[in-house]
Design a protein around this motif. Structure first.
Motif, PDB file in Angstrom:
ATOM      1  N   GLY A  50       2.868   0.745   6.891  1.00 10.33           N
ATOM      2  CA  GLY A  50       1.603   1.378   6.511  1.00 10.33           C
ATOM      3  C   GLY A  50       1.580   2.716   6.734  1.00 10.33           C
ATOM      4  O   GLY A  50       2.549   3.425   6.779  1.00 10.33           O
ATOM      5  N   ASP A  51       0.475   3.459   7.600  1.00  9.64           N
ATOM      6  CA  ASP A  51       0.295   4.460   7.849  1.00  9.64           C
ATOM      7  C   ASP A  51       0.934   5.102   9.247  1.00  9.64           C
ATOM      8  O   ASP A  51       0.759   5.860   9.643  1.00  9.64           O
ATOM      9  CB  ASP A  51      -1.054   5.162   7.380  1.00  9.64           C
ATOM     10  N   ASP A  92       5.650   3.160   2.569  1.00 12.44           N
ATOM     11  CA  ASP A  92       4.868   2.496   3.809  1.00 12.44           C
ATOM     12  C   ASP A  92       5.785   1.332   4.226  1.00 12.44           C
ATOM     13  O   ASP A  92       5.128   0.748   4.969  1.00 12.44           O
ATOM     14  CB  ASP A  92       3.731   1.966   3.072  1.00 12.44           C
ATOM     15  N   ARG A  93       7.039   1.236   3.938  1.00 11.28           N
ATOM     16  CA  ARG A  93       7.802   0.185   4.328  1.00 11.28           C
ATOM     17  C   ARG A  93       9.375   0.789   4.281  1.00 11.28           C
ATOM     18  O   ARG A  93       9.568   1.743   3.516  1.00 11.28           O
ATOM     19  CB  ARG A  93       7.684  -0.914   3.689  1.00 11.28           C
ATOM     20  N   ALA A 139       0.841  -1.269   0.043  1.00  9.87           N
ATOM     21  CA  ALA A 139       0.049  -0.095  -0.023  1.00  9.87           C
ATOM     22  C   ALA A 139       0.968   1.154   0.065  1.00  9.87           C
ATOM     23  O   ALA A 139       2.210   1.222   0.078  1.00  9.87           O
ATOM     24  CB  ALA A 139      -0.999  -0.062   1.141  1.00  9.87           C
ATOM     25  N   GLN A 140       0.492   2.323  -0.234  1.00  6.08           N
ATOM     26  CA  GLN A 140       1.308   3.455  -0.016  1.00  6.08           C
ATOM     27  C   GLN A 140       1.190   4.497   0.969  1.00  6.08           C
ATOM     28  O   GLN A 140      -0.098   4.799   1.501  1.00  6.08           O
ATOM     29  CB  GLN A 140       1.227   4.310  -1.442  1.00  6.08           C
ATOM     30  N   ALA A 141       2.062   5.313   1.423  1.00  2.69           N
ATOM     31  CA  ALA A 141       2.161   6.327   2.452  1.00  2.69           C
ATOM     32  C   ALA A 141       3.429   7.214   2.489  1.00  2.69           C
ATOM     33  O   ALA A 141       3.889   7.117   1.465  1.00  2.69           O
ATOM     34  CB  ALA A 141       2.039   5.584   3.923  1.00  2.69           C
ATOM     35  N   CYS A 164       3.746   3.494  15.324  1.00  2.00           N
ATOM     36  CA  CYS A 164       3.186   1.973  15.375  1.00  2.00           C
ATOM     37  C   CYS A 164       2.817   1.450  16.780  1.00  2.00           C
ATOM     38  O   CYS A 164       3.764   1.989  17.635  1.00  2.00           O
ATOM     39  CB  CYS A 164       4.011   0.949  14.780  1.00  2.00           C
ATOM     40  N   TRP A 185       7.075  -3.428   6.951  1.00  2.00           N
ATOM     41  CA  TRP A 185       5.620  -2.568   6.649  1.00  2.00           C
ATOM     42  C   TRP A 185       5.273  -1.840   7.887  1.00  2.00           C
ATOM     43  O   TRP A 185       4.894  -2.626   8.834  1.00  2.00           O
ATOM     44  CB  TRP A 185       4.903  -3.532   5.968  1.00  2.00           C
ATOM     45  N   GLN A 233       8.108   0.293  -3.198  1.00  2.00           N
ATOM     46  CA  GLN A 233       7.159   0.543  -2.295  1.00  2.00           C
ATOM     47  C   GLN A 233       7.972   1.219  -1.087  1.00  2.00           C
ATOM     48  O   GLN A 233       7.239   2.029  -0.474  1.00  2.00           O
ATOM     49  CB  GLN A 233       6.378  -0.928  -1.764  1.00  2.00           C
TER      50      GLN A 233
END
Length: 184
Positions: A91-92, A70-71, A13-15, A130, A89, A65
């Motif tokens: 994410g957001d 996101d990672r 996914a992207q962030a 996180c 990873w 990525q």
């Protein structure tokens, strides 16, 4: 330390981007993975993970990525070669991070290098906000499990036949990074 802890077929996914600073201990340098590392990593993947190894295309996609944000993927080198690599990873950054892979070359095991990489990734997860780090590890990989337990990870459960080559269960482990105030 043993080599295999990874989440098969990591998806994306992207962030926003993250750029952990390089760290150095004598001749050892922990830095972000780069495109020029991929030929060596492709070879190491096959040697270290056999049938579970990531393809060149997947390595390229994962690096892309990481650059999207996101990672993160890190490599540990000395003056001459890659000694290990690891990825996370996050994410957001609003929930749990996943340790995607961590590996050391056989000649560099049992020297604390896996711990250096793991600590850097846990720091990255914490920096991103996180709340925990999750991972899967082969049920037979006592060395890696000892590393994780020594860093505060606890076993949550088991995923039956998570690994396919050879077929084996994975232990799911979690490190609590503590609650944070999301309104600050």
């Amino acid at each position: 330390m043993t080599a295999s802890c990874r989440r098969p077929g990591a998806e994306a996914a992207q962030a926003r981007p993250m750029s952990p600073a390089s760290r150095q201990w004598g001749r050892l340098i922990l830095r972000e993975m780069r495109a020029e590392d991929l030929p060596t990593l492709e070879r190491l993947e096959a040697e270290l993970f056999g049938g579970e190894s990531w393809s060149r295309a997947l390595l390229e996609a994962e690096l892309a990525q990481a650059q999207a944000g996101d990672r993160t993927y890190l490599v540990l080198t000395d003056d001459e070669q890659i000694l290990g690599y690891a990825g996370l990873w996050f994410g957001d950054g609003r929930s749990e991070a996943d340790l995607l892979t961590i590996a050391t070359v056989p000649a560099a095991r049992r020297q604390g290098l896996g711990g250096l990489m793991l600590d850097a990734l846990v720091d990255a997860a914490r920096d991103r906000g996180c709340t925990a780090v999750l991972l899967e590890v082969r049920a037979s990989n006592a060395g890696a499990q000892a590393l994780y337990r020594g860093r505060g990870f606890v076993e949550l459960g088991r995923r039956r036949r998570y690994y396919q080559h050879p077929a084996e269960d994975a232990l799911v482990m979690r490190l609590d990074l503590g609650a944070r105030n999301r309104f600050v």
